[in-house]
Design a protein around this motif. Structure first.
Motif, PDB file in Angstrom:
ATOM      1  N   LYS A 130     -23.361 -72.503  27.439  1.00 21.52           N
ATOM      2  CA  LYS A 130     -23.372 -72.435  28.898  1.00 21.52           C
ATOM      3  C   LYS A 130     -22.410 -71.689  29.462  1.00 21.52           C
ATOM      4  CE  LYS A 130     -25.201 -77.135  28.811  1.00 21.52           C
ATOM      5  NZ  LYS A 130     -24.783 -78.738  29.519  1.00 21.52           N
ATOM      6  N   GLY A 131     -21.834 -70.517  28.669  1.00 23.19           N
ATOM      7  CA  GLY A 131     -20.490 -69.688  29.095  1.00 23.19           C
ATOM      8  C   GLY A 131     -19.168 -70.519  29.028  1.00 23.19           C
ATOM      9  N   GLU A 132     -19.104 -71.411  28.482  1.00 22.34           N
ATOM     10  CA  GLU A 132     -17.877 -72.023  28.583  1.00 22.34           C
ATOM     11  C   GLU A 132     -17.241 -72.363  27.089  1.00 22.34           C
ATOM     12  OE1 GLU A 132     -16.191 -72.821  31.183  1.00 22.34           O
ATOM     13  OE2 GLU A 132     -17.800 -72.047  32.631  1.00 22.34           O
ATOM     14  N   PRO A 133     -16.271 -72.545  26.830  1.00 24.79           N
ATOM     15  CA  PRO A 133     -15.532 -72.828  25.411  1.00 24.79           C
ATOM     16  C   PRO A 133     -16.320 -74.048  24.932  1.00 24.79           C
ATOM     17  CG  PRO A 133     -13.740 -72.454  26.829  1.00 24.79           C
ATOM     18  CD  PRO A 133     -14.988 -72.619  27.996  1.00 24.79           C
ATOM     19  N   GLY A 134     -16.615 -73.920  23.621  1.00 23.64           N
ATOM     20  CA  GLY A 134     -17.020 -74.954  22.922  1.00 23.64           C
ATOM     21  C   GLY A 134     -16.184 -75.635  21.787  1.00 23.64           C
ATOM     22  N   LYS A 135     -16.739 -75.386  20.582  1.00 21.23           N
ATOM     23  CA  LYS A 135     -15.829 -75.796  19.404  1.00 21.23           C
ATOM     24  C   LYS A 135     -14.836 -74.652  19.214  1.00 21.23           C
ATOM     25  CE  LYS A 135     -16.845 -76.626  14.368  1.00 21.23           C
ATOM     26  NZ  LYS A 135     -17.922 -76.331  13.474  1.00 21.23           N
ATOM     27  N   GLU A 136     -13.587 -75.449  18.782  1.00 16.60           N
ATOM     28  CA  GLU A 136     -12.665 -74.739  18.468  1.00 16.60           C
ATOM     29  C   GLU A 136     -12.725 -74.091  16.967  1.00 16.60           C
ATOM     30  OE1 GLU A 136      -7.726 -74.739  17.977  1.00 16.60           O
ATOM     31  OE2 GLU A 136      -8.828 -76.508  18.503  1.00 16.60           O
ATOM     32  N   VAL A 137     -12.570 -72.487  16.896  1.00 21.42           N
ATOM     33  CA  VAL A 137     -12.783 -72.004  15.542  1.00 21.42           C
ATOM     34  C   VAL A 137     -11.451 -71.220  15.178  1.00 21.42           C
ATOM     35  CG1 VAL A 137     -15.231 -71.851  15.888  1.00 21.42           C
ATOM     36  CG2 VAL A 137     -13.687 -69.985  16.705  1.00 21.42           C
ATOM     37  N   LYS A 138     -11.458 -70.857  13.800  1.00 23.95           N
ATOM     38  CA  LYS A 138     -10.436 -70.035  13.509  1.00 23.95           C
ATOM     39  C   LYS A 138     -10.820 -68.463  13.551  1.00 23.95           C
ATOM     40  CE  LYS A 138      -7.480 -73.504  12.582  1.00 23.95           C
ATOM     41  NZ  LYS A 138      -6.417 -73.644  13.557  1.00 23.95           N
ATOM     42  N   TYR A 139     -11.910 -68.222  13.394  1.00 21.86           N
ATOM     43  CA  TYR A 139     -12.412 -66.793  13.488  1.00 21.86           C
ATOM     44  C   TYR A 139     -13.954 -67.050  14.140  1.00 21.86           C
ATOM     45  CZ  TYR A 139     -15.197 -68.456   9.518  1.00 21.86           C
ATOM     46  OH  TYR A 139     -16.065 -69.067   8.583  1.00 21.86           O
ATOM     47  N   PHE A 140     -14.552 -65.584  14.546  1.00 19.65           N
ATOM     48  CA  PHE A 140     -15.914 -65.489  15.089  1.00 19.65           C
ATOM     49  C   PHE A 140     -16.808 -65.025  13.867  1.00 19.65           C
ATOM     50  CE2 PHE A 140     -13.014 -65.371  18.761  1.00 19.65           C
ATOM     51  CZ  PHE A 140     -13.515 -66.524  19.426  1.00 19.65           C
ATOM     52  N   THR A 141     -17.988 -65.111  14.431  1.00 23.40           N
ATOM     53  CA  THR A 141     -18.872 -64.413  13.434  1.00 23.40           C
ATOM     54  C   THR A 141     -19.727 -63.474  14.198  1.00 23.40           C
ATOM     55  OG1 THR A 141     -21.046 -65.808  14.071  1.00 23.40           O
ATOM     56  CG2 THR A 141     -19.525 -66.636  12.340  1.00 23.40           C
ATOM     57  N   THR A 142     -20.441 -62.370  13.532  1.00 21.98           N
ATOM     58  CA  THR A 142     -21.190 -61.314  13.963  1.00 21.98           C
ATOM     59  C   THR A 142     -22.469 -61.918  15.060  1.00 21.98           C
ATOM     60  OG1 THR A 142     -22.610 -61.162  12.062  1.00 21.98           O
ATOM     61  CG2 THR A 142     -20.730 -59.894  12.242  1.00 21.98           C
ATOM     62  N   ASP A 143     -22.624 -63.046  14.895  1.00 22.02           N
ATOM     63  CA  ASP A 143     -23.525 -63.851  15.898  1.00 22.02           C
ATOM     64  C   ASP A 143     -23.088 -64.239  17.034  1.00 22.02           C
ATOM     65  OD1 ASP A 143     -25.649 -63.409  13.965  1.00 22.02           O
ATOM     66  OD2 ASP A 143     -25.246 -65.296  12.934  1.00 22.02           O
ATOM     67  N   ASP A 144     -21.854 -64.260  17.234  1.00 26.91           N
ATOM     68  CA  ASP A 144     -21.010 -64.788  18.396  1.00 26.91           C
ATOM     69  C   ASP A 144     -20.981 -63.706  19.435  1.00 26.91           C
ATOM     70  OD1 ASP A 144     -20.262 -67.406  17.687  1.00 26.91           O
ATOM     71  OD2 ASP A 144     -18.833 -66.534  16.293  1.00 26.91           O
ATOM     72  N   THR A 145     -21.742 -64.051  20.625  1.00 25.40           N
ATOM     73  CA  THR A 145     -21.975 -63.063  21.762  1.00 25.40           C
ATOM     74  C   THR A 145     -20.999 -63.383  22.891  1.00 25.40           C
ATOM     75  OG1 THR A 145     -23.674 -64.071  22.718  1.00 25.40           O
ATOM     76  CG2 THR A 145     -24.230 -62.304  21.031  1.00 25.40           C
ATOM     77  N   GLU A 146     -20.520 -64.523  22.932  1.00 22.16           N
ATOM     78  CA  GLU A 146     -19.616 -65.088  23.940  1.00 22.16           C
ATOM     79  C   GLU A 146     -18.242 -65.568  23.123  1.00 22.16           C
ATOM     80  OE1 GLU A 146     -19.671 -64.980  27.216  1.00 22.16           O
ATOM     81  OE2 GLU A 146     -21.455 -64.120  27.621  1.00 22.16           O
ATOM     82  N   LEU A 147     -17.026 -64.834  23.422  1.00 22.69           N
ATOM     83  CA  LEU A 147     -15.886 -65.314  22.734  1.00 22.69           C
ATOM     84  C   LEU A 147     -14.884 -65.845  23.644  1.00 22.69           C
ATOM     85  CD1 LEU A 147     -17.358 -62.870  20.884  1.00 22.69           C
ATOM     86  CD2 LEU A 147     -15.037 -62.456  19.976  1.00 22.69           C
ATOM     87  N   HIS A 148     -14.141 -66.973  23.334  1.00 22.18           N
ATOM     88  CA  HIS A 148     -13.524 -67.548  24.187  1.00 22.18           C
ATOM     89  C   HIS A 148     -12.283 -67.612  23.677  1.00 22.18           C
ATOM     90  CE1 HIS A 148     -16.526 -68.652  26.888  1.00 22.18           C
ATOM     91  NE2 HIS A 148     -17.339 -69.046  26.090  1.00 22.18           N
ATOM     92  N   ALA A 149     -10.973 -67.443  24.512  1.00 23.18           N
ATOM     93  CA  ALA A 149      -9.549 -67.631  23.880  1.00 23.18           C
ATOM     94  C   ALA A 149      -8.785 -68.474  25.058  1.00 23.18           C
ATOM     95  CB  ALA A 149      -8.631 -66.302  23.644  1.00 23.18           C
ATOM     96  N   ARG A 150      -7.940 -69.192  24.420  1.00 21.47           N
ATOM     97  CA  ARG A 150      -7.134 -70.076  25.490  1.00 21.47           C
ATOM     98  C   ARG A 150      -5.556 -69.804  24.946  1.00 21.47           C
ATOM     99  NH1 ARG A 150      -9.148 -75.761  26.174  1.00 21.47           N
ATOM    100  NH2 ARG A 150     -10.590 -74.482  27.715  1.00 21.47           N
TER     101      ARG A 150
END
Length: 378
Positions: free
Chosen positions: A282-302
């Motif tokens: 929905k355009g908001e931060p979801g699950k916390e991760v250590k890295y992203f994948t090539t399938d991630d089109t929305e990246l969030h940082a805090r």
């Protein structure tokens, strides 16, 4: 507090068109003329213009001495300090093979057409250069449409509020730190005229408070109001608001705040930790991760802060550090809207995902990097 990346400001102006006849100087400007068109035979100006109407094409003729063999003439059309349009021409591409002739000068012509009517006022200029060296700054004026009534400020006052008719409520020049300050007034405002309020906090312009509107019809004795409170509230001291009509100041009011807001001016960020999040769909931060994948089109940082602070002058910079076949480069930047918070969020949209590699997010305040978070895309 959250910031998302958006496209750079797009001004609704078409590119300037450049042309040149014969050719020019040993670098010397002979004349710059605004006009309503150019002669077909030599592109020299015709119908010299004292001003332009909001929907007219702006024509600028630059006359240079002689016929140079090389040189790039460039023009930038400016509204105050905002770039509207620009164009350039290399005289060598036109002058090639032309025999030098005494007494013949060069006319370099530019024209600019806006997609929307230009605001009224003497806020315009063209910055012209030859091979990067200034030839001059040439101002021009946009006059009101023929059917516009004369614009005039009738009254303006500071207050703690404004009613539904925009009339001031509780007029005063003294405010508390958490008060929203109102500038209410009335004026005769003609078609295409515009009003703008600029707020100064302890003598420094706060861009977050600048607001303006443009008239789409003639109105007499029309009420209006502007209101502002800085992020974090007003600090103690003397503050100001400037009101401009068609780019000219017509009112300037000072006011005082004896007791400043608790968070006003506390802009030092004390960082605690940082996190990365996958999008929740929905355009908001979801699950916390250590890295992203090539399938991630929305990246969030805090970034989490140890204590609440006024995040002002803060910017995020997303950087590609190391990707096969790509040079290190800045992917996007975003300024954070000033606000009081104990965390700062940022997001990056990559429509097709990011390629595998190493990336970095820089947290910058007032031009200084406070922290740099490196992450991978796998």
């Amino acid at each position: 507090m959250k910031t998302s990346f958006v496209p750079l400001l797009v001004l609704s102006f078409s590119l300037a068109v450049a042309d040149v006849s014969l050719q020019a100087a040993e670098g010397d400007l002979k004349k710059a003329v605004y006009c309503h068109g150019f002669k077909e035979d030599d592109r020299s100006p015709k119908d010299v213009a004292e001003f332009f109407k909001p929907d007219e094409t702006v024509y600028l003729s630059i006359e240079l001495k002689g016929r140079p063999k090389s040189g790039v003439v460039a023009a930038k059309f400016m509204f105050r300090e905002d770039l509207m349009a620009e164009a350039k021409v290399d005289v060598a591409t036109v002058n090639k093979g032309v025999i030098f002739s005494f007494g013949e000068d060069t006319f370099v012509s530019f024209d600019m057409k806006t997609k929307q009517p230009m605001p009224v006022g003497a806020c315009y200029r063209a910055d012209v250069t030859l091979d990067g060296k200034p030839l001059g700054q040439f101002p021009f004026r946009v006059a009101p449409p023929k059917e516009a009534i004369p614009s005039k400020l009738l009254k303006a006052a500071l207050a703690k509020g404004a009613d539904e008719d925009h009339k001031p409520v509780n007029e005063t020049h003294e405010f508390d730190g958490m008060d929203k300050v109102f500038l209410a007034g009335a004026g005769n405002l003609g078609l295409s005229s515009w009003l703008e309020a600029t707020w100064l906090v302890n003598g420094k312009v706060d861009d977050q408070g600048t607001r303006s509107f443009t008239m789409e019809e003639n109105k007499e004795n029309v009420p209006f109001h502007f209101a502002f409170i800085p992020a974090g509230g007003w600090p103690a001291g003397t503050h100001e608001v400037s009101l401009q009509l068609d780019g000219q100041e017509v009112a300037h009011e000072k006011f005082t705040v004896k007791v400043g807001a608790p968070m006003a001016g506390k802009t030092k960020l004390v960082l605690d930790s940082s996190q990365l999040f996958r999008d929740d769909g929905k355009g908001e931060p979801g699950k916390e991760v250590k890295y992203f994948t090539t399938d991630d089109t929305e990246l969030h940082a805090r970034w989490n802060l140890k204590e609440k602070a006024l995040a002002k002058g803060v910017q995020f910079v997303w950087v590609l550090v190391e990707v096969e076949g790509e040079k290190s480069q800045v992917l996007a930047t975003a300024d954070v809207e000033a606000a009081v918070s104990d965390q700062i969020d940022s997001s990056l949209t990559a429509k097709e995902g990011l390629p595998p590699g190493k990336y970095r997010i820089d947290l910058v305040q007032d031009g200084k990097v406070l922290d740099a978070k490196v992450f991978e895309v796998k």
